[in-house]
Design a protein around this motif. Structure first.
Motif, mmCIF file in Angstrom:
data_model
loop_
_atom_site.group_PDB
_atom_site.id
_atom_site.type_symbol
_atom_site.label_atom_id
_atom_site.label_comp_id
_atom_site.label_asym_id
_atom_site.label_seq_id
_atom_site.Cartn_x
_atom_site.Cartn_y
_atom_site.Cartn_z
ATOM 1 N N LEU A 102 0.785 -1.436 0.072
ATOM 2 C CA LEU A 102 -0.176 -0.083 -0.088
ATOM 3 C C LEU A 102 0.992 1.141 0.055
ATOM 4 C CD1 LEU A 102 -2.933 -1.078 2.610
ATOM 5 C CD2 LEU A 102 -3.036 -0.776 0.193
ATOM 6 N N ARG A 103 2.171 0.970 -0.037
ATOM 7 C CA ARG A 103 3.069 2.243 0.019
ATOM 8 C C ARG A 103 2.898 2.708 -1.517
ATOM 9 N NH1 ARG A 103 7.757 -0.483 3.287
ATOM 10 N NH2 ARG A 103 7.170 -2.176 1.845
ATOM 11 N N GLN A 104 2.614 1.878 -2.518
ATOM 12 C CA GLN A 104 3.108 2.354 -3.834
ATOM 13 C C GLN A 104 1.952 3.233 -4.294
ATOM 14 O OE1 GLN A 104 3.388 -0.875 -6.416
ATOM 15 N NE2 GLN A 104 1.796 -2.159 -5.189
ATOM 16 N N THR A 105 1.952 3.822 -5.450
ATOM 17 C CA THR A 105 1.078 4.597 -6.062
ATOM 18 C C THR A 105 0.831 3.847 -7.424
ATOM 19 O OG1 THR A 105 2.591 5.867 -7.163
ATOM 20 C CG2 THR A 105 1.641 6.682 -5.042
ATOM 21 N N SER A 106 -0.293 4.299 -8.254
ATOM 22 C CA SER A 106 -0.655 3.976 -9.316
ATOM 23 C C SER A 106 -0.748 5.106 -10.365
ATOM 24 C CB SER A 106 -2.062 3.351 -9.423
ATOM 25 O OG SER A 106 -2.063 2.126 -8.578
ATOM 26 N N PRO A 107 -0.452 4.696 -11.526
ATOM 27 C CA PRO A 107 -0.375 5.872 -12.739
ATOM 28 C C PRO A 107 -1.888 6.379 -12.739
ATOM 29 C CG PRO A 107 0.810 3.803 -13.658
ATOM 30 C CD PRO A 107 0.016 3.533 -12.294
ATOM 31 N N ARG A 108 -2.074 7.865 -12.855
ATOM 32 C CA ARG A 108 -3.108 8.457 -13.096
ATOM 33 C C ARG A 108 -4.033 7.852 -13.988
ATOM 34 N NH1 ARG A 108 -5.306 13.108 -11.159
ATOM 35 N NH2 ARG A 108 -6.827 14.031 -12.670
ATOM 36 N N GLU A 109 -3.374 7.577 -15.218
ATOM 37 C CA GLU A 109 -4.150 6.853 -16.356
ATOM 38 C C GLU A 109 -4.815 5.779 -16.021
ATOM 39 O OE1 GLU A 109 -1.035 7.957 -16.691
ATOM 40 O OE2 GLU A 109 -1.213 9.771 -17.666
ATOM 41 N N LYS A 110 -4.182 4.886 -15.449
ATOM 42 C CA LYS A 110 -4.463 3.387 -14.606
ATOM 43 C C LYS A 110 -5.794 3.853 -13.937
ATOM 44 C CE LYS A 110 -3.259 -0.752 -12.181
ATOM 45 N NZ LYS A 110 -4.183 -0.704 -10.960
ATOM 46 N N LEU A 111 -5.622 4.728 -12.924
ATOM 47 C CA LEU A 111 -6.792 4.998 -11.924
ATOM 48 C C LEU A 111 -7.817 5.457 -12.606
ATOM 49 C CD1 LEU A 111 -4.820 6.646 -9.117
ATOM 50 C CD2 LEU A 111 -5.673 4.430 -8.972
ATOM 51 N N LEU A 112 -7.961 6.367 -13.462
ATOM 52 C CA LEU A 112 -9.099 6.849 -14.143
ATOM 53 C C LEU A 112 -9.507 5.814 -15.227
ATOM 54 C CD1 LEU A 112 -7.437 10.144 -15.667
ATOM 55 C CD2 LEU A 112 -9.376 10.092 -14.169
ATOM 56 N N ARG A 113 -8.970 4.639 -15.897
ATOM 57 C CA ARG A 113 -9.461 3.608 -16.340
ATOM 58 C C ARG A 113 -10.311 3.067 -15.461
ATOM 59 N NH1 ARG A 113 -4.546 3.263 -18.807
ATOM 60 N NH2 ARG A 113 -4.190 1.319 -17.787
ATOM 61 N N GLU A 114 -9.873 2.715 -14.235
ATOM 62 C CA GLU A 114 -10.413 2.062 -13.373
ATOM 63 C C GLU A 114 -11.715 2.699 -12.722
ATOM 64 O OE1 GLU A 114 -7.662 1.272 -10.047
ATOM 65 O OE2 GLU A 114 -6.681 -0.444 -11.141
ATOM 66 N N ALA A 115 -11.727 4.038 -12.278
ATOM 67 C CA ALA A 115 -12.713 4.942 -12.011
ATOM 68 C C ALA A 115 -13.892 4.663 -12.978
ATOM 69 C CB ALA A 115 -12.441 6.362 -11.771
ATOM 70 N N ASP A 116 -13.450 4.714 -14.348
ATOM 71 C CA ASP A 116 -14.424 4.771 -15.423
ATOM 72 C C ASP A 116 -15.061 3.239 -15.464
ATOM 73 O OD1 ASP A 116 -15.951 5.697 -17.445
ATOM 74 O OD2 ASP A 116 -15.013 4.172 -18.778
ATOM 75 N N GLN A 117 -14.238 2.195 -15.118
ATOM 76 C CA GLN A 117 -14.611 0.588 -15.412
ATOM 77 C C GLN A 117 -15.495 0.452 -14.111
ATOM 78 O OE1 GLN A 117 -11.300 -1.879 -15.358
ATOM 79 N NE2 GLN A 117 -12.719 -3.790 -15.166
ATOM 80 N N TYR A 118 -15.396 0.974 -12.857
ATOM 81 C CA TYR A 118 -16.121 0.376 -11.904
ATOM 82 C C TYR A 118 -17.107 1.569 -11.530
ATOM 83 C CZ TYR A 118 -12.653 -2.949 -11.130
ATOM 84 O OH TYR A 118 -11.915 -4.208 -11.506
ATOM 85 N N ALA A 119 -17.499 2.587 -12.386
ATOM 86 C CA ALA A 119 -18.565 3.346 -11.976
ATOM 87 C C ALA A 119 -19.799 2.920 -11.702
ATOM 88 C CB ALA A 119 -18.647 4.371 -13.434
ATOM 89 N N GLY A 120 -20.309 1.595 -12.464
ATOM 90 C CA GLY A 120 -21.551 0.999 -12.064
ATOM 91 C C GLY A 120 -21.552 0.334 -10.529
ATOM 92 N N GLU A 121 -20.344 0.542 -9.735
ATOM 93 C CA GLU A 121 -20.438 0.012 -8.219
ATOM 94 C C GLU A 121 -21.191 1.155 -7.524
ATOM 95 O OE1 GLU A 121 -19.183 -2.619 -7.003
ATOM 96 O OE2 GLU A 121 -18.821 -3.366 -8.954
ATOM 97 N N PHE A 122 -21.326 2.321 -8.015
ATOM 98 C CA PHE A 122 -22.157 3.400 -7.479
ATOM 99 C C PHE A 122 -23.652 3.424 -7.644
ATOM 100 C CE2 PHE A 122 -17.701 4.734 -7.759
ATOM 101 C CZ PHE A 122 -17.575 5.268 -6.460
ATOM 102 N N GLY A 123 -24.332 3.542 -6.966
ATOM 103 C CA GLY A 123 -25.943 3.440 -7.279
ATOM 104 C C GLY A 123 -26.610 2.107 -7.584
ATOM 105 N N LYS A 124 -25.766 1.064 -6.835
ATOM 106 C CA LYS A 124 -26.544 -0.437 -6.967
ATOM 107 C C LYS A 124 -27.830 -0.347 -6.416
ATOM 108 C CE LYS A 124 -22.625 -3.504 -7.508
ATOM 109 N NZ LYS A 124 -21.717 -4.416 -6.836
ATOM 110 N N HIS A 125 -28.535 -1.127 -6.946
ATOM 111 C CA HIS A 125 -29.898 -1.503 -6.375
ATOM 112 C C HIS A 125 -30.548 -2.768 -6.945
ATOM 113 C CE1 HIS A 125 -32.026 0.116 -9.507
ATOM 114 N NE2 HIS A 125 -31.276 1.520 -9.457
ATOM 115 N N SER A 126 -31.555 -3.232 -6.259
ATOM 116 C CA SER A 126 -32.271 -4.386 -7.016
ATOM 117 C C SER A 126 -33.129 -4.049 -8.195
ATOM 118 C CB SER A 126 -32.990 -5.247 -5.784
ATOM 119 O OG SER A 126 -34.077 -4.285 -5.204
ATOM 120 N N LYS A 127 -33.663 -4.852 -8.786
ATOM 121 C CA LYS A 127 -34.479 -4.676 -9.890
ATOM 122 C C LYS A 127 -36.075 -4.469 -9.499
ATOM 123 C CE LYS A 127 -31.187 -6.688 -13.230
ATOM 124 N NZ LYS A 127 -30.890 -7.907 -14.302
#
Length: 335
Positions: free
Chosen positions: A213-238
């Protein structure tokens, strides 16, 4: 006649099965063994938390409960150090658990208030409240709490109730025959002392791999992950919105239970928000939380890529900043 006899026999078998299943949920268990069932998993920290509460004589002045963000992003050691600079000598315990779900945090708070006298409980909050319960709830919650969840009509009640009879049969056997299936009935002081605690420079991820956890991640990688996992926000049942207001209310119901129990014991609440990378809120339930206690908001860190290990978690540098901020907020709340 045979048809009705067959229907009668089938009904008798089904009713008998249901009665026996319900009866099995009433079997007594050893709470300590309940908290051992997830040893060796990403939820194994639950056993340490139970032992810290019940077997460690040291006080717990500040208790932290939350998900992986608070497990990684809030250091008990750093908060203690920073509070000492404020002239506050206190003991802090981080009882956060991987994964979201306020119901399991309610279980930890109940155990905490049985034996300790904390001054403040720190509760992690997210941009949008997680609608359902925690995956570990069916393993460590008392049977009465599983039934309580069902009485609220919450999303996970069905699967948790279905598992409960089998769990209680297993735990009942372990209570009678200590050591059965590896569940101990006595506190293992050596094991407890060897459990890693403190500032988490390393953390085991869901794949069982140790990450630095002492390391960092490249900003480009973080942005890709943030976009990829955007669906984690606002989850709910159908289900329809009116039904979801009942089934997806885990955060509201159990936050209120925690707040009520805390008030009865004279304990203050501090809510802490840590953003995911490049997610700027707003905190959906801000007014709800602030009606129960102050909210320490770290939204300003959302765009600082040097403070994140991955899209959802801060690294050691980020954890130091958040922990110090929380300590500064606590200093104003502690007597």
């Amino acid at each position: 006649m045979r048809k009705w006899r067959l229907i009668g026999c089938t009904a008798f078998v089904l009713v008998t099965a249901v009665v026996l299943a319900v009866a099995a949920t009433l079997l007594p268990d050893n709470p300590y063994q309940r908290f051992q069932q997830l040893d060796g998993t990403i939820y194994g920290n639950d056993r340490w938390s139970y032992e810290r509460i019940h077997f460690d004589p040291r006080p717990i002045d500040v208790a932290i409960v939350g998900d992986s963000k608070s497990l990684i992003g809030l250091s008990a050691v750093e908060i203690e150090r920073r509070l000492a600079e404020h002239g506050k000598q206190v003991s802090v315990a981080n009882m956060s658990l991987e994964g979201a779900g306020r119901n399991v945090q309610w279980i930890f708070v109940q155990e905490l208030l049985k034996t300790k006298r904390p001054s403040v409980i720190v509760l992690a909050v997210n941009e949008q409240p997680h609608p359902w319960g925690h995956d570990s709830f069916r393993y460590i919650a008392p049977a009465s709490e599983v039934w309580r969840e069902a009485s609220y009509g919450l999303h996970d009640a069905k699967k948790n109730l279905m598992y409960l009879p089998f769990r209680q049969l297993r735990l009942f056997a372990a209570k009678i025959f200590p050591g059965f299936l590896g569940l101990q009935d006595r506190f293992d002081a050596a094991r407890y002392a060897a459990t890693p605690t403190g500032f988490p420079d390393r953390h085991k991820n869901q794949a069982g791999e140790w990450i630095d956890l002492r390391q960092t991640s490249p900003r480009e990688k973080l942005l890709r992950e943030a976009d990829q996992y955007a669906g984690e926000f606002g989850k709910h049942s159908k289900l329809p919105p009116a039904v979801r207001a009942v089934t997806d209310a885990d955060d509201r119901i159990y936050t209120e239970l925690i707040a009520r129990a805390a008030a009865e014991h004279g304990v203050k609440l501090l809510f802490v928000y840590q953003p995911a990378f490049y997610h700027f809120g707003p905190i959906t339930n801000r007014r709800f939380y602030e009606a129960l206690g102050p909210l320490q908001d770290n939204s300003d860190l959302a765009d600082r890529d040097t403070l994140f290990y991955d899209w959802s978690h801060v690294n050691t540098g980020g954890a130091t900043i958040v922990s110090d901020r929380v300590a500064d907020a606590l200093a104003k709340m502690l007597r």
